[in-house]
Every structure is written in structure tokens, then in C-alpha cells.
Write a protein that holds these residues in place. Structure first.
Motif, PDB file in Angstrom:
ATOM      1  N   PHE A  42       9.043 -44.058  -7.635  1.00  0.00           N
ATOM      2  CA  PHE A  42       8.124 -43.185  -6.901  1.00  0.00           C
ATOM      3  C   PHE A  42       7.332 -43.973  -5.884  1.00  0.00           C
ATOM      4  O   PHE A  42       7.090 -45.152  -6.066  1.00  0.00           O
ATOM      5  N   PRO A  43       6.904 -43.367  -4.799  1.00  0.00           N
ATOM      6  CA  PRO A  43       6.973 -41.945  -4.497  1.00  0.00           C
ATOM      7  C   PRO A  43       8.322 -41.558  -3.892  1.00  0.00           C
ATOM      8  O   PRO A  43       8.945 -42.343  -3.199  1.00  0.00           O
ATOM      9  N   ILE A  44       8.733 -40.359  -4.169  1.00  0.00           N
ATOM     10  CA  ILE A  44       9.885 -39.773  -3.498  1.00  0.00           C
ATOM     11  C   ILE A  44       9.324 -38.962  -2.347  1.00  0.00           C
ATOM     12  O   ILE A  44       8.454 -38.120  -2.537  1.00  0.00           O
ATOM     13  N   ARG A  45       9.805 -39.237  -1.144  1.00  0.00           N
ATOM     14  CA  ARG A  45       9.303 -38.523   0.039  1.00  0.00           C
ATOM     15  C   ARG A  45      10.365 -37.535   0.501  1.00  0.00           C
ATOM     16  O   ARG A  45      11.473 -37.921   0.822  1.00  0.00           O
ATOM     17  N   VAL A  46       9.995 -36.262   0.487  1.00  0.00           N
ATOM     18  CA  VAL A  46      10.884 -35.192   0.933  1.00  0.00           C
ATOM     19  C   VAL A  46      10.240 -34.549   2.153  1.00  0.00           C
ATOM     20  O   VAL A  46       9.138 -34.013   2.061  1.00  0.00           O
ATOM     21  N   MET A  47      10.933 -34.620   3.261  1.00  0.00           N
ATOM     22  CA  MET A  47      10.458 -34.067   4.535  1.00  0.00           C
ATOM     23  C   MET A  47       9.056 -34.572   4.878  1.00  0.00           C
ATOM     24  O   MET A  47       8.205 -33.846   5.356  1.00  0.00           O
ATOM     25  N   GLY A  48       8.805 -35.870   4.595  1.00  0.00           N
ATOM     26  CA  GLY A  48       7.537 -36.493   4.952  1.00  0.00           C
ATOM     27  C   GLY A  48       6.429 -36.317   3.939  1.00  0.00           C
ATOM     28  O   GLY A  48       5.348 -36.857   4.104  1.00  0.00           O
TER      29      GLY A  48
END
Length: 110
Positions: A42-48
């Protein structure tokens, strides 16, 4: 998908007899779950947008969408996804053909 298939095939294949000098590293056991730094994922960044806590590394992309150019030069739209994942497993051994990662299997070295 390819990684999952590879792991399933490795677990389903009959294990070769381990030689006395080629011991099992135990990687394809509970260590596969317990010895991974899950907090490092982590962190997982999805679309910013960061999810799961942690702090994004410097230089992490913050925009939600991107475009990539294919071989013909046509831009292809997409969305940005960023996370850490292990990419390789490097195995160093003293004897050719010995694979502790594969349960101490003796592979034909020809």
C-alpha cells in the motif's frame, strides 16, 4: 493471470525427489503468505486516488487518465493504476540443477 496459472501448475506437478544437498526453501508453503511485507503493497493508487493507507512515493502519478501510443501511432486511452508488486524471484544455488524454490527439486542440467 499467467502468474496464477504458473503457481497452480507448480503446485499440481509431482515434486522431484530432493537430494541431500538440495533442500526445500519452503517458498511454496505458508511462507508465501506470511513472509511477504503486505504493508509495503500500500498505497494502491487508482485513477490518482490513494487507497489502503500508506504514503505514495515521490513522483507518483496523480492524474486519473492517460494515453499510450500503439505500434501504429494511434493513441489508446486508459486509466492510471499504481502499486508495488514483486516482479522477480532470483534463486542463487551452488549446484547446477538444484532448485530450493521448487521444493528442492533436482532439474536436469544439460
Amino acid at each position: 493471470m499467467k502468474r496464477v496459472l504458473l503457481v497452480v501448475l507448480l503446485l499440481a506437478a509431482p515434486a522431484a525427489a530432493a537430494g541431500p544437498a538440495c533442500r526445500d526453501a519452503g517458498l511454496l508453503s505458508g511462507k508465501l503468505v506470511t513472509d511477504i511485507c503486505w504493508a509495503c503493497l500500500f498505497p494502491i493508487r487508482v485513477m490518482g486516488v490513494s487507497t489502503g493507507g500508506g504514503s505514495a512515493p515521490d513522483g507518483a502519478v496523480g492524474r486519473p487518465f492517460c494515453t499510450c501510443t500503439d505500434a501504429a501511432g494511434v493513441p489508446q486511452p486508459g486509466w492510471v493504476l499504481g502499486m508495488w508488486e514483486p516482479a522477480r524471484l532470483v534463486e542463487l544455488v551452488r549446484r547446477p540443477g538444484c532448485s530450493p524454490v521448487l521444493g528442492g527439486a533436482e532439474l536436469p542440467a544439460g
